[in-house]
Design an enzyme around this catalytic site. Sequence first.
Site, PDB file in Angstrom:
ATOM      1  N   SER A   1       0.800  -1.228   0.000  1.00 43.28           N
ATOM      2  CA  SER A   1       0.000   0.000   0.000  1.00 43.28           C
ATOM      3  C   SER A   1       0.832   1.277   0.000  1.00 43.28           C
ATOM      4  O   SER A   1       1.586   1.515  -0.925  1.00 43.28           O
ATOM      5  CB  SER A   1      -0.949  -0.040   1.187  1.00 43.28           C
ATOM      6  OG  SER A   1      -1.834   1.026   1.113  1.00 43.28           O
ATOM      7  N   HIS A   2       0.711   2.056   1.081  1.00 44.66           N
ATOM      8  CA  HIS A   2       1.373   3.361   1.115  1.00 44.66           C
ATOM      9  C   HIS A   2       2.853   3.252   1.502  1.00 44.66           C
ATOM     10  O   HIS A   2       3.552   4.263   1.514  1.00 44.66           O
ATOM     11  CB  HIS A   2       0.652   4.265   2.109  1.00 44.66           C
ATOM     12  CG  HIS A   2       0.662   3.706   3.501  1.00 44.66           C
ATOM     13  ND1 HIS A   2      -0.093   2.611   3.855  1.00 44.66           N
ATOM     14  CD2 HIS A   2       1.351   4.060   4.604  1.00 44.66           C
ATOM     15  CE1 HIS A   2       0.122   2.328   5.127  1.00 44.66           C
ATOM     16  NE2 HIS A   2       0.998   3.189   5.602  1.00 44.66           N
TER      17      HIS A   2
ATOM     18  N   ASP B   1      -2.972   6.333  -3.286  1.00 46.09           N
ATOM     19  CA  ASP B   1      -1.762   5.691  -2.763  1.00 46.09           C
ATOM     20  C   ASP B   1      -1.286   4.530  -3.636  1.00 46.09           C
ATOM     21  O   ASP B   1      -1.811   4.304  -4.730  1.00 46.09           O
ATOM     22  CB  ASP B   1      -1.995   5.217  -1.323  1.00 46.09           C
ATOM     23  CG  ASP B   1      -2.941   4.038  -1.252  1.00 46.09           C
ATOM     24  OD1 ASP B   1      -3.804   3.921  -2.139  1.00 46.09           O
ATOM     25  OD2 ASP B   1      -2.807   3.210  -0.327  1.00 46.09           O
TER      26      ASP B   1
ATOM     27  N   ASP C   1      -1.656   1.285  -3.775  1.00 47.07           N
ATOM     28  CA  ASP C   1      -2.591   0.283  -4.294  1.00 47.07           C
ATOM     29  C   ASP C   1      -3.963   0.865  -4.640  1.00 47.07           C
ATOM     30  O   ASP C   1      -4.909   0.117  -4.893  1.00 47.07           O
ATOM     31  CB  ASP C   1      -2.731  -0.874  -3.308  1.00 47.07           C
ATOM     32  CG  ASP C   1      -3.269  -0.440  -1.961  1.00 47.07           C
ATOM     33  OD1 ASP C   1      -3.005   0.709  -1.565  1.00 47.07           O
ATOM     34  OD2 ASP C   1      -3.954  -1.241  -1.306  1.00 47.07           O
TER      35      ASP C   1
ATOM     36  N   ASP D   1      -6.293   2.535  -2.941  1.00 47.39           N
ATOM     37  CA  ASP D   1      -7.479   2.525  -2.085  1.00 47.39           C
ATOM     38  C   ASP D   1      -7.615   3.788  -1.230  1.00 47.39           C
ATOM     39  O   ASP D   1      -8.657   4.020  -0.633  1.00 47.39           O
ATOM     40  CB  ASP D   1      -7.550   1.248  -1.221  1.00 47.39           C
ATOM     41  CG  ASP D   1      -6.330   1.028  -0.361  1.00 47.39           C
ATOM     42  OD1 ASP D   1      -5.391   1.850  -0.429  1.00 47.39           O
ATOM     43  OD2 ASP D   1      -6.306   0.021   0.377  1.00 47.39           O
ATOM     44  N   ARG D   2      -6.562   4.602  -1.181  1.00 50.34           N
ATOM     45  CA  ARG D   2      -6.676   5.835  -0.388  1.00 50.34           C
ATOM     46  C   ARG D   2      -6.910   7.043  -1.291  1.00 50.34           C
ATOM     47  O   ARG D   2      -6.594   7.006  -2.477  1.00 50.34           O
ATOM     48  CB  ARG D   2      -5.381   6.102   0.378  1.00 50.34           C
ATOM     49  CG  ARG D   2      -5.078   5.068   1.396  1.00 50.34           C
ATOM     50  CD  ARG D   2      -3.860   5.467   2.187  1.00 50.34           C
ATOM     51  NE  ARG D   2      -3.619   4.455   3.197  1.00 50.34           N
ATOM     52  CZ  ARG D   2      -2.940   4.661   4.304  1.00 50.34           C
ATOM     53  NH1 ARG D   2      -2.417   5.839   4.550  1.00 50.34           N
ATOM     54  NH2 ARG D   2      -2.779   3.690   5.161  1.00 50.34           N
TER      55      ARG D   2
ATOM     56  N   LYS E   1     -11.617   0.026   0.612  1.00 50.67           N
ATOM     57  CA  LYS E   1     -11.677   1.451   0.405  1.00 50.67           C
ATOM     58  C   LYS E   1     -11.288   1.719  -1.049  1.00 50.67           C
ATOM     59  O   LYS E   1     -10.654   0.884  -1.684  1.00 50.67           O
ATOM     60  CB  LYS E   1     -10.821   2.212   1.403  1.00 50.67           C
ATOM     61  CG  LYS E   1      -9.401   1.751   1.610  1.00 50.67           C
ATOM     62  CD  LYS E   1      -8.870   2.447   2.864  1.00 50.67           C
ATOM     63  CE  LYS E   1      -7.367   2.382   2.975  1.00 50.67           C
ATOM     64  NZ  LYS E   1      -6.832   1.185   3.550  1.00 50.67           N
TER      65      LYS E   1
HETATM   66  C1  VG1 Z   1      -3.026   2.269   8.391  1.00 49.77           C
HETATM   67  C2  VG1 Z   1      -4.212   3.174   8.618  1.00 49.77           C
HETATM   68  C3  VG1 Z   1      -5.503   2.370   8.560  1.00 49.77           C
HETATM   69  C4  VG1 Z   1      -5.585   1.633   7.225  1.00 49.77           C
HETATM   70  C5  VG1 Z   1      -4.340   0.795   7.042  1.00 49.77           C
HETATM   71  C6  VG1 Z   1      -4.299   0.108   5.700  1.00 49.77           C
HETATM   72  O1  VG1 Z   1      -2.952   1.316   9.416  1.00 49.77           O
HETATM   73  O2  VG1 Z   1      -4.102   3.845   9.840  1.00 49.77           O
HETATM   74  O3  VG1 Z   1      -6.596   3.231   8.739  1.00 49.77           O
HETATM   75  O4  VG1 Z   1      -6.719   0.812   7.178  1.00 49.77           O
HETATM   76  O5  VG1 Z   1      -3.175   1.615   7.152  1.00 49.77           O
HETATM   77  O6  VG1 Z   1      -4.393   1.026   4.670  1.00 49.77           O
HETATM   78  P1  VG1 Z   1      -1.988   1.455  10.674  1.00 49.77           P
HETATM   79  O7  VG1 Z   1      -2.171   0.183  11.434  1.00 49.77           O
HETATM   80  O8  VG1 Z   1      -0.619   1.663  10.133  1.00 49.77           O
HETATM   81  O9  VG1 Z   1      -2.450   2.655  11.429  1.00 49.77           O
HETATM   82  V1  VG1 Z   1      -3.493   0.791   3.285  1.00 49.77           V
HETATM   83  O10 VG1 Z   1      -4.027   1.920   2.175  1.00 49.77           O
HETATM   84  O11 VG1 Z   1      -1.975   0.918   3.836  1.00 49.77           O
HETATM   85  O12 VG1 Z   1      -3.897  -0.762   2.835  1.00 49.77           O
HETATM   86 CO    CO Z   2      -3.589   1.455   0.318  1.00 45.32          CO
END
Ligand code: VG1
Ligand code: CO
Length: 555
Positions: free
Chosen positions: A115-116, A284, A286, A288-289, A383
């Site tokens: 993801s990010h 982001d 992938d 989804d953000r 998302k």
């Molecule tokens: C983070 C965010 C959370 C989100 C998760 C996955 O998690 O706070 O809200 O669902 O990333 O998003 P954490 O545990 O680091 O706070 V993604 O777009 O990285 O799949």
């Molecule tokens: Co993501």
Amino acid sequence: MQNQVQTISTHGFNDQKPGTSGLRKKVQVFQQTHYLENFVQSIFDTLEVPLGATLTVGGDGRYYNRHAIQTIIEMAAANGFGHVLVGQAGILSTPAVSHIIRKYHTFGGMILSASHNQGGVHGDFGIKYNISNGGPAPEKITDEVFAKSKVITQYKTVKFAPVDINTLGKTEFETDRGKFTVQVIDAVQDYADLMQTLFDFTAIKKLLASGFKMKFDAMHAVTGPYAQEIFVNRLSAPESSLMNCLPSEDFNGGHPDPNLTYAADLVAIMFSGANAPDFGAASDGDGDRNMILGKNFFVTPSDSLAVLAANATLVPAYASGIAGVARSMPTSGAVDRVAVKLNIPCYETPTGWKFFGNLMDAGKVTLCGEESFGTSSSHVREKDGLWAVLFWLNVLAQKYALDGMASVETMLKAHWLEFGRNVYSRHDYEAIPTDAANAVMQHIKGQFESLPGQKFGHYQVGSCDDFSYHDSIDGSVSKNQGVRILFVDGSRIVFRLSGTGTEGATLRIYLEAYETDSHKQHLDAQIALAEMIKIGLQISQLVALTGCVSPTVIT
Ligand code: VG1
Ligand code: CO
């Protein structure tokens, strides 16, 4: 002999516990012998895969995707799957995977993404399993996968010649378990078609033709091809509306996290004064953000969710109203106020999209969101970054059709006037030593008995707890989901350890205060929350315990 199922001996690893969203580790960790295979086999062993079932596979295009896809295809064949659907070039955004699983009724899907998190040879890789409703596997499954991954002794695979995933079409194989096909699909069209069923593309097209300027930043990640198809091909936006739309294995060296810090190029354009575009957005790694910006204006994700809920009936897909809303616990209470007005339920869940799935499947909620730039609806079970961007554009297009003008800032200010403003900020301390982060959490929990009633400047503590969630649909309970300090006036400070980082620990502090005075609603959040920030640092003793003097990222 070719295409024969092989059983390979292996030994378990102790660190394959899925976090907030799948298993994320440094690429080098995934490159250890049997590491990826063990995790994939532990997933297959947890599921009861019906013989001949279909698996969807795709990722955000980061380094190691292609290798992982070939490995998963071979293991899927050996474990009884009959078909694999793969995105062309191995690329599928997370919401697109969710849609493909639902549209083609596949048994489940594997999403290859961190993801990010940063990518590349020295960056992060990740893998996540989604179930047949299109959503992330619930904790019941991920806990079992982790348990199995520790004691695994063998995995199954079939060695194939590398499958050409660049070219659309079907390849058939014979294995000693029967016929097996790999189909390379173009998921961009399917996804764009879905968006066109939800939103009024004609109205958005009119808005974009009216001189209203937008800028979308794909951050060299997965949404580039989707943005090209949707904004340029279908909505006739000029090419100049897009930036960084060529996916790259290391996101061009960047950090594909759409926030004010890591999407600095877009932020600079959007805050460049009178000639800045009217609307800006980024997504982001992938896809989804989403981050939403107006001309010289930033919309917090919590506010974005509230505004979308309040204006949902302007969008064709939600014209008859929404059933309910849900937000993660650290997300501000802005949407709660909208829910009260709309007389619909509002649910509070732990961080992570997996907790929304049951509520959506049961028809209890239509829109969901997280403060971390995540919003979506029941059109998929993830998302969805571009969905949120199109939702905003659709609402703005309706405002334009009604009033002849469309401004993000005007909409937000009107929203605050009506509902009050939940002033909000998140401070992240990334990659700090795990012991120090745990010490901070322990230090706060040690004050649970003494804090209630205590006054700190203008604020008095009402109560504190470690958030627990009771899922009303399946009865499961998730404990220790974040420490909350709730003040008597409704303000709150939440402390939580991230479940997606791959280096040390990341500590997040979420700050929220409610402002009804319209003269103070326009203050910068850091100024409005200055006293709360001090109180948070005082209660947590963060500086003394971690040695960090300032946050890495402020949102
Ligand atoms: C983070 C965010 C959370 C989100 C998760 C996955 O998690 O706070 O809200 O669902 O990333 O998003 P954490 O545990 O680091 O706070 V993604 O777009 O990285 O799949
Ligand atoms: Co993501």
